[in-house]
Each structure stands twice: as C-alpha cells, then as structure tokens.
Design a protein around this motif. Structure first.
Motif, PDB file in Angstrom:
ATOM      1  N   ARG A  51       0.834  -1.210   0.000  1.00  0.00           N
ATOM      2  CA  ARG A  51       0.000   0.000   0.000  1.00  0.00           C
ATOM      3  C   ARG A  51       0.868   1.260   0.000  1.00  0.00           C
ATOM      4  NH1 ARG A  51      -5.399  -1.130   1.825  1.00  0.00           N
ATOM      5  NH2 ARG A  51      -5.681  -3.307   2.442  1.00  0.00           N
ATOM      6  N   GLY A  52       1.827   1.305   0.910  1.00  0.00           N
ATOM      7  CA  GLY A  52       2.693   2.472   0.989  1.00  0.00           C
ATOM      8  C   GLY A  52       3.576   2.640  -0.229  1.00  0.00           C
ATOM      9  N   ALA A  53       4.031   1.524  -0.779  1.00  0.00           N
ATOM     10  CA  ALA A  53       4.889   1.590  -1.960  1.00  0.00           C
ATOM     11  C   ALA A  53       4.141   2.183  -3.155  1.00  0.00           C
ATOM     12  CB  ALA A  53       5.413   0.200  -2.300  1.00  0.00           C
ATOM     13  N   PHE A  54       2.942   1.688  -3.409  1.00  0.00           N
ATOM     14  CA  PHE A  54       2.160   2.225  -4.528  1.00  0.00           C
ATOM     15  C   PHE A  54       1.794   3.685  -4.294  1.00  0.00           C
ATOM     16  CE2 PHE A  54       1.135  -2.116  -6.155  1.00  0.00           C
ATOM     17  CZ  PHE A  54       1.412  -1.876  -7.487  1.00  0.00           C
ATOM     18  N   ASN A  55       1.412   4.028  -3.066  1.00  0.00           N
ATOM     19  CA  ASN A  55       1.034   5.420  -2.806  1.00  0.00           C
ATOM     20  C   ASN A  55       2.195   6.359  -3.082  1.00  0.00           C
ATOM     21  OD1 ASN A  55      -0.805   7.490  -1.822  1.00  0.00           O
ATOM     22  ND2 ASN A  55       0.542   7.628  -0.054  1.00  0.00           N
ATOM     23  N   THR A  56       3.379   5.983  -2.642  1.00  0.00           N
ATOM     24  CA  THR A  56       4.550   6.827  -2.859  1.00  0.00           C
ATOM     25  C   THR A  56       4.868   6.961  -4.346  1.00  0.00           C
ATOM     26  OG1 THR A  56       5.475   6.218  -0.712  1.00  0.00           O
ATOM     27  CG2 THR A  56       6.993   7.115  -2.347  1.00  0.00           C
ATOM     28  N   LEU A  57       4.888   5.853  -5.059  1.00  0.00           N
ATOM     29  CA  LEU A  57       5.259   5.892  -6.472  1.00  0.00           C
ATOM     30  C   LEU A  57       4.230   6.622  -7.328  1.00  0.00           C
ATOM     31  CD1 LEU A  57       6.679   2.282  -6.952  1.00  0.00           C
ATOM     32  CD2 LEU A  57       7.955   4.421  -6.736  1.00  0.00           C
ATOM     33  N   LEU A  58       2.959   6.521  -6.948  1.00  0.00           N
ATOM     34  CA  LEU A  58       1.899   7.147  -7.743  1.00  0.00           C
ATOM     35  C   LEU A  58       1.697   8.626  -7.414  1.00  0.00           C
ATOM     36  CD1 LEU A  58      -0.684   4.225  -7.640  1.00  0.00           C
ATOM     37  CD2 LEU A  58       0.515   5.066  -9.672  1.00  0.00           C
ATOM     38  N   SER A  59       2.349   9.102  -6.367  1.00  0.00           N
ATOM     39  CA  SER A  59       2.177  10.507  -5.980  1.00  0.00           C
ATOM     40  C   SER A  59       3.453  11.318  -6.178  1.00  0.00           C
ATOM     41  CB  SER A  59       1.733  10.593  -4.513  1.00  0.00           C
ATOM     42  OG  SER A  59       2.688  10.015  -3.650  1.00  0.00           O
ATOM     43  N   THR A  60       4.435  10.737  -6.859  1.00  0.00           N
ATOM     44  CA  THR A  60       5.747  11.368  -6.998  1.00  0.00           C
ATOM     45  C   THR A  60       6.249  11.233  -8.424  1.00  0.00           C
ATOM     46  OG1 THR A  60       6.218  10.591  -4.749  1.00  0.00           O
ATOM     47  CG2 THR A  60       8.080  11.419  -6.022  1.00  0.00           C
ATOM     48  N   ASP A  61       6.983  12.239  -8.881  1.00  0.00           N
ATOM     49  CA  ASP A  61       7.679  12.132 -10.162  1.00  0.00           C
ATOM     50  C   ASP A  61       8.975  11.361  -9.926  1.00  0.00           C
ATOM     51  OD1 ASP A  61       5.785  13.580 -11.581  1.00  0.00           O
ATOM     52  OD2 ASP A  61       6.707  15.503 -11.071  1.00  0.00           O
ATOM     53  N   ALA A  77      10.368  -6.034  -0.997  1.00  0.00           N
ATOM     54  CA  ALA A  77       9.534  -6.813  -1.912  1.00  0.00           C
ATOM     55  C   ALA A  77       8.370  -5.980  -2.428  1.00  0.00           C
ATOM     56  CB  ALA A  77       9.027  -8.067  -1.210  1.00  0.00           C
ATOM     57  N   ALA A  78       7.792  -5.170  -1.550  1.00  0.00           N
ATOM     58  CA  ALA A  78       6.660  -4.333  -1.948  1.00  0.00           C
ATOM     59  C   ALA A  78       7.081  -3.266  -2.946  1.00  0.00           C
ATOM     60  CB  ALA A  78       6.037  -3.686  -0.706  1.00  0.00           C
ATOM     61  N   VAL A  79       8.192  -2.603  -2.680  1.00  0.00           N
ATOM     62  CA  VAL A  79       8.684  -1.579  -3.611  1.00  0.00           C
ATOM     63  C   VAL A  79       9.045  -2.214  -4.947  1.00  0.00           C
ATOM     64  CG1 VAL A  79      10.552   0.063  -4.057  1.00  0.00           C
ATOM     65  CG2 VAL A  79       9.462  -0.019  -1.798  1.00  0.00           C
ATOM     66  N   ALA A  80       9.707  -3.358  -4.914  1.00  0.00           N
ATOM     67  CA  ALA A  80      10.071  -4.042  -6.148  1.00  0.00           C
ATOM     68  C   ALA A  80       8.831  -4.418  -6.958  1.00  0.00           C
ATOM     69  CB  ALA A  80      10.894  -5.288  -5.829  1.00  0.00           C
ATOM     70  N   PHE A  81       7.814  -4.923  -6.278  1.00  0.00           N
ATOM     71  CA  PHE A  81       6.573  -5.323  -6.944  1.00  0.00           C
ATOM     72  C   PHE A  81       5.889  -4.110  -7.567  1.00  0.00           C
ATOM     73  CE2 PHE A  81       1.938  -5.810  -6.711  1.00  0.00           C
ATOM     74  CZ  PHE A  81       1.743  -6.982  -7.420  1.00  0.00           C
ATOM     75  N   ALA A  82       5.746  -3.045  -6.783  1.00  0.00           N
ATOM     76  CA  ALA A  82       5.052  -1.854  -7.280  1.00  0.00           C
ATOM     77  C   ALA A  82       5.813  -1.217  -8.435  1.00  0.00           C
ATOM     78  CB  ALA A  82       4.855  -0.849  -6.137  1.00  0.00           C
ATOM     79  N   ALA A  83       7.131  -1.150  -8.305  1.00  0.00           N
ATOM     80  CA  ALA A  83       7.931  -0.568  -9.379  1.00  0.00           C
ATOM     81  C   ALA A  83       7.784  -1.372 -10.664  1.00  0.00           C
ATOM     82  CB  ALA A  83       9.394  -0.488  -8.955  1.00  0.00           C
ATOM     83  N   ARG A  85       5.257  -3.249 -11.591  1.00  0.00           N
ATOM     84  CA  ARG A  85       3.915  -3.033 -12.136  1.00  0.00           C
ATOM     85  C   ARG A  85       3.802  -1.688 -12.858  1.00  0.00           C
ATOM     86  NH1 ARG A  85      -0.604  -6.103 -10.280  1.00  0.00           N
ATOM     87  NH2 ARG A  85       0.123  -8.260 -10.165  1.00  0.00           N
ATOM     88  N   LEU A  86       4.562  -0.700 -12.376  1.00  0.00           N
ATOM     89  CA  LEU A  86       4.476   0.642 -12.951  1.00  0.00           C
ATOM     90  C   LEU A  86       5.575   0.915 -13.972  1.00  0.00           C
ATOM     91  CD1 LEU A  86       3.616   2.611  -9.674  1.00  0.00           C
ATOM     92  CD2 LEU A  86       2.034   1.881 -11.484  1.00  0.00           C
ATOM     93  N   SER A 109      10.935 -10.414  -8.568  1.00  0.00           N
ATOM     94  CA  SER A 109      10.308  -9.188  -9.069  1.00  0.00           C
ATOM     95  C   SER A 109      11.066  -8.585 -10.233  1.00  0.00           C
ATOM     96  CB  SER A 109      10.223  -8.148  -7.949  1.00  0.00           C
ATOM     97  OG  SER A 109      11.509  -7.608  -7.692  1.00  0.00           O
ATOM     98  N   GLY A 110      12.345  -8.942 -10.374  1.00  0.00           N
ATOM     99  CA  GLY A 110      13.164  -8.370 -11.425  1.00  0.00           C
ATOM    100  C   GLY A 110      13.952  -7.142 -11.000  1.00  0.00           C
ATOM    101  N   ALA A 111      13.792  -6.693  -9.748  1.00  0.00           N
ATOM    102  CA  ALA A 111      14.550  -5.539  -9.259  1.00  0.00           C
ATOM    103  C   ALA A 111      16.012  -5.912  -9.051  1.00  0.00           C
ATOM    104  CB  ALA A 111      13.950  -5.050  -7.940  1.00  0.00           C
ATOM    105  N   ASP A 112      16.885  -4.911  -9.091  1.00  0.00           N
ATOM    106  CA  ASP A 112      18.269  -5.115  -8.684  1.00  0.00           C
ATOM    107  C   ASP A 112      18.285  -5.314  -7.175  1.00  0.00           C
ATOM    108  OD1 ASP A 112      19.245  -4.746 -11.280  1.00  0.00           O
ATOM    109  OD2 ASP A 112      19.349  -2.571 -11.002  1.00  0.00           O
TER     110      ASP A 112
END
Length: 305
Positions: A51-61, A77-83, A85-86, A109-112
């Motif tokens: 939840r927090g990962a998506f909110n941050t990424l969707l509200s920021t450039d 894991a959450a940040v990697a997943f959200a990134a 997806r976006l 997730s494919g993240a570094d």
C-alpha cells in the motif's frame, strides 16, 4: 498534517493496484472471546507494505534513475513489486538476516538486489549511498508521509468493512503500519502497539520521551527489527495515546503455530506478534471489551513454495 485526508487520497490513488483484504472472526483455544482479524497477510507480496509503496510511487515524479529502498525484506519486496507493475527501475538493499524467503521474493520481481552484511540499519546506509551516487529516489520503509498514509488505508478499509472492535492490536517494527492506523483512527478506538521484547523501538522511545537506538534480535527481527522508531509514528503514538506491550519470542512462535493449526493461516513471526499479546496475557482485555488483531505478514522462512 491532516492524516485522514491524506489517507483518503492514498486510498483513491492505490485503488486497483492493491487487494481489498478480507476480514473475519476467529475463535482460539485459550481465549475467552472471539477476535476480529483482518487478513492483510494475503496482500500482494504478503504484507501491507504494498500500500505504501504504490502510494509513494503514484504521488511522486520518479527520476530516470528509478527508486531505491532499504528493507528487512517485506518493504523491499513491496517496492520491487510496485515498481515492476508501474514500469520503473528499482534497486533494493536488504541485510543478510532478511532470510531466503524474502530475498527470493525480491529476486522474482526483477529488481536489482544487494544483500548487505548486518541488520536493517546497515542496508539503509548502503541505500543512502546508492541514492547519493545515482540520484535514485529513496522510499523509506516507515518514516515518510507517503508510506504512512498508504499504510493507513489498511485501517480505513477495515472500518469500511464493518470493524466493530473497541481495541485493535498491531505489531510494530519501524512504525509505518501503526502510524497509519493512528492517523486514521485519531483516538476513536484504542490502539495497542505490540513489539517483541528483543526489538522494541517504540516502547523504548515512549519510555525515553524521544527516539532512541535499541538492540535488535530475535524471531521477528527481519520484519520488526528497526533500531529506532520513526518520528511520525512516535508523534502519533504520543498524540493519540497508543498503549505499548512487549511479548517474548516463544509467545510469538506459539501464536504463529496456533494461526496455522486452528485457522490454517500461514504467517511469519511478525504476522503473529499482535495475536501473541492476547495469547500470552501481555494484553488482557477488560470485561466486555471487543478486540481485533491485524495479521500483517506472510513470508516465513524457509519459503514454503
């Protein structure tokens, strides 16, 4: 900050990206009362942190260099997943104690990914160095407004689903989840912060009157192992009178086993920590008090799959 408005905006922002997790009532041997629970451990990547990962990424450039995060495992894991997806680049730093299950989850997730010797604080230092070197955007695991507002959508959602309890028990690591809950509830229900005795940053800060460094160890250290509580959480805990209790590792393990044996819910130790306060007597409800438990993490080690 008007936390309720921030959380409402976060809920609108992340709708369609996160799961609306179910709620139910469970009865356990040894407890005199039924317990309302929210099964947030079946959220994407196994925790509320999505939840927090998506909110941050969707509200920021997000810069071209992407995002960077330090984590005991679940936040990464959450940040990697959200990134992913976006369509954004992500570099995650975790300590060795994150464990094979969470490390594998991030790798898929494919993240570094960089695994750092030591604890969460060591991973955070490495992530800060990466941020300075590359210009990537840091997503803090718990002490950032976007993170806290995103986690607050969990409690807002629970109330929308008909939460009846007078008191909600929530496990605490760095304070993002309980901070979001306190920001949403604002004293309308009693909130009990539950921490392992061996990883108790909020309890220590409340006693000292300010954030202090604590030693971190024990069964839930890879999820609840913040050495210092977040300032946002501490401010909200003071303002709204959060009640703090500590539990032993053995009690957490018993609660974890109980959730599997009697409810077939597979959780990591952090996910069972709030329930452990009820099972052990660390928190004893008053007569007639209605109690709820937020079950928040489903990434035990070793990976069951």
């Amino acid at each position: 900050m008007d936390w309720r408005n921030e959380i409402v905006a976060a809920a609108d922002r992340i709708a369609g990206h996160v799961r609306r997790t179910p709620v139910t009532v469970l009865e356990f041997a040894g407890l005199a009362m039924p317990v309302e629970v929210k099964l947030e451990h079946i959220q994407h990547t196994g925790t509320f942190k999505t939840r927090g990962a998506f909110n941050t990424l969707l509200s920021t450039d997000v810069p071209e260099a992407g995002v960077v995060a330090a984590s005991g495992g679940n936040h990464g894991a959450a940040v990697a997943f959200a990134a992913a997806r976006l369509g954004l680049r992500a570099h995650i730093f975790v300590p060795e104690l994150a464990g094979s299950s969470k490390i594998a989850l991030i790798e898929r997730s494919g993240a570094d990914l960089t695994v750092v010797p030591g604890a969460y604080a060591d991973a955070l230092n490495a992530a800060l160095e990466h941020e300075a070197r590359t210009g990537a955007m840091q997503i803090h695991a718990y002490d950032a407004p976007g993170t806290v507002a995103g986690q607050g959508t969990c409690m807002a959602e629970w109330e929308d689903q008909g939460l009846e309890a007078d008191t909600v028990l929530i496990a605490v690591g760095g304070g993002g989840l309980i901070g979001g809950a306190l920001g949403w509830l604002q004293g309308r229900r009693k909130v009990v912060a539950v921490e392992p005795r061996t990883s108790s940053a909020l309890n220590a800060a409340l006693a000292a009157g300010e954030p202090v460094d604590v030693e971190v160890s024990g069964i839930a250290a890879n999820a609840l192992g913040a050495r210092r509580i977040g300032g946002i959480c501490l401010d909200l805990a003071r303002r709204h009178g959060a009640h703090s209790v500590l539990v032993e590792d053995d009690d957490i393990a018993r609660a974890q086993a109980l959730l599997w044996r009697e409810a077939r819910q597979l959780v990591e130790p952090a996910g069972a920590t709030a329930l452990a306060a009820l099972m052990s007597g660390a928190y004893v409800p008053a007569e007639g008090e209605r109690v709820a438990v937020l079950i928040c993490g489903a990434n035990p080690a070793p990976d069951p799959v």
